[in-house]
Design an enzyme around this catalytic site. Sequence first.
Site, PDB file in Angstrom:
ATOM      1  N   LYS A 180      17.793  72.615  -4.327  1.00  0.00           N
ATOM      2  CA  LYS A 180      16.565  73.381  -4.088  1.00  0.00           C
ATOM      3  C   LYS A 180      15.379  72.546  -4.543  1.00  0.00           C
ATOM      4  O   LYS A 180      15.369  72.019  -5.656  1.00  0.00           O
ATOM      5  CB  LYS A 180      16.589  74.704  -4.867  1.00  0.00           C
ATOM      6  CG  LYS A 180      17.554  75.726  -4.295  1.00  0.00           C
ATOM      7  CD  LYS A 180      17.485  77.005  -5.098  1.00  0.00           C
ATOM      8  CE  LYS A 180      18.602  77.955  -4.724  1.00  0.00           C
ATOM      9  NZ  LYS A 180      18.300  78.850  -3.628  1.00  0.00           N
ATOM     10  N   HIS A 238      25.166  77.471 -11.556  1.00  0.00           N
ATOM     11  CA  HIS A 238      23.734  77.436 -11.240  1.00  0.00           C
ATOM     12  C   HIS A 238      22.844  77.595 -12.481  1.00  0.00           C
ATOM     13  O   HIS A 238      21.921  76.816 -12.698  1.00  0.00           O
ATOM     14  CB  HIS A 238      23.371  78.534 -10.235  1.00  0.00           C
ATOM     15  CG  HIS A 238      24.187  78.495  -8.976  1.00  0.00           C
ATOM     16  ND1 HIS A 238      24.615  77.340  -8.401  1.00  0.00           N
ATOM     17  CD2 HIS A 238      24.651  79.491  -8.175  1.00  0.00           C
ATOM     18  CE1 HIS A 238      25.312  77.607  -7.301  1.00  0.00           C
ATOM     19  NE2 HIS A 238      25.345  78.917  -7.153  1.00  0.00           N
TER      20      HIS A 238
HETATM   21  C1  BG6 Z   1      26.189  81.360  -4.596  1.00  0.00           C
HETATM   22  C2  BG6 Z   1      26.913  82.539  -5.168  1.00  0.00           C
HETATM   23  O1  BG6 Z   1      26.666  80.166  -5.170  1.00  0.00           O
HETATM   24  O2  BG6 Z   1      24.799  81.504  -4.861  1.00  0.00           O
HETATM   25  C3  BG6 Z   1      26.381  83.829  -4.585  1.00  0.00           C
HETATM   26  O3  BG6 Z   1      28.302  82.423  -4.891  1.00  0.00           O
HETATM   27  C4  BG6 Z   1      24.884  83.917  -4.751  1.00  0.00           C
HETATM   28  O4  BG6 Z   1      27.016  84.957  -5.163  1.00  0.00           O
HETATM   29  C5  BG6 Z   1      24.214  82.644  -4.269  1.00  0.00           C
HETATM   30  O5  BG6 Z   1      24.409  85.035  -4.017  1.00  0.00           O
HETATM   31  C6  BG6 Z   1      22.729  82.638  -4.601  1.00  0.00           C
HETATM   32  O6  BG6 Z   1      22.125  81.544  -3.972  1.00  0.00           O
HETATM   33  P1  BG6 Z   1      20.586  81.570  -3.542  1.00  0.00           P
HETATM   34  O7  BG6 Z   1      20.373  80.211  -2.951  1.00  0.00           O
HETATM   35  O8  BG6 Z   1      20.444  82.680  -2.551  1.00  0.00           O
HETATM   36  O9  BG6 Z   1      19.805  81.812  -4.782  1.00  0.00           O
END
Ligand code: BG6
Length: 486
Positions: A180, A238
């Site tokens: 990102k 994350h």
């Molecule tokens: C994914 C998860 O890795 O990331 C999901 O498995 C989650 O559960 C998603 O919704 C969120 O990603 P973003 O890019 O929408 O913030």
Amino acid sequence: MVSRVIPVDVFDLVVFGGTGDLARRKIIPALYRRFRAGQMIEGSRVIGSARSDFDTESYRAFVAEAIDEFIADHASETVAAFLKSVHFVKLDATGKEGWADLAKLMRKDVVQAFYFSVAPSLFGALAERLESHKIATADSRIVVEKPFGRDLASAKELNATLEAHFDEHQIYRIDHYLGKETVQNLMAVRFGNVLFEPLWNALFVDHVQITVAETVGVGGRGAYYDRSGAMRDMVQNHLMQLLCLIAMEPPARFEPDAVRDEKLKVIRALDPVRHDQIVRGQYKADGEQQGYLEDVEHPDSLTESFIALKVHVSNWRWKGTPFYLRTGKRLKARMSEIVVAFKPTPHSIFDEEAGSKTNVLTIRLQPNEGINLRVTIKEPGPGGMRLVDVPLDMTFADALGPVAREIPDAYERLIMDVIRGNQTLFMRGDEVEAAWAWTDPIIESWTSRGSRPHPYDPGTTGPEDSLMLLHRDGRRWREIEDYGTD
Ligand code: BG6
């Protein structure tokens, strides 16, 4: 401001699991956009591969449909040109079928990348066959997705499986948060400005909050999610990456191992988390939508769709500054942000009536990316010296114009980095293992105690107890609020 597109070398990218959901939703649209932008140049090929009954012609139709579905503004001539680069090889990952065809198709004189968009149980079979059929070269790259294991033991096993056939410098473990644009911006803000770094430590920072809030539920992924929960699905990867970028020491250079060495040190410096510093939740049903238990079709599930925890980084820089992390589904708004709350001034020269205020730096990651610094000024007008906080607010879209609105999707950046051979934004094997080594005892502690997540109402900020986690320390979470759309 004009964004610069530097074309990458000609490549063959094989997508194992080429007819799967990730390929359709993310990989194909990302490649198409990079083709349209001129970064994927003529001669490069995308080779879909799966056991399904496709051939190149029907796979091109599948790819065209994916583009249609996921890219709003596409010109038919560009799609037609892109489709010429698309091929298909029907192949059995665990058997013999198709491997000779793939070997014949691949070129040795271009960059080769193999995207394992398949279940981790197939990684070993794919890696072994790529080697035994002499398809991969010493320069080939393989790309793997999360979940990278579900605990330390399985992550070690996966690493060993891949490392039996490929060197670490060939393995690209994706955490899409690192792709990102705004997450990369964290490094630019920290290490591109002289302003923040001198204050970026326990002497001046009271605490840090990292929130990744989602409005969606677990959707159609109930079976996977119920085996994972928010801790494995979001925190181990994350949120951990965000924490690393905020807490790490400045690397000597913006180079893969320099950056990853520093992140690894942060993970290794994390204290174990006591169970009273963790709040887990499960969303309830509301009038319109089912609750978590119905979504995952598991009425007794003890898996969390929300988690908040207080974390300490035990090193010289951060000793005593708590990091509060929280993430959850079906919350009040979709927003991800990092809040760095500074300590009060060491001594106030003003009367008590003036009030005392503190500086807060908020980095909004999504949506509507930007930075907000809360500064203290005098409340205008007569009546003596009274202090108020005002925001110095910068939304990137306002400051940068159209360029900021055309932010590439994480997958676009990451796939191009694979082709360029740049691993900076990918997780190294030891990093993933260290993250699991910290996560495992936390999960074990609630599993062994049979702890039950607190139910919470959808559309809220999660369970009440998560507010208490900060109240107890005389602090409060920043409100989860709607920032607008992406
Ligand atoms: C994914 C998860 O890795 O990331 C999901 O498995 C989650 O559960 C998603 O919704 C969120 O990603 P973003 O890019 O929408 O913030």
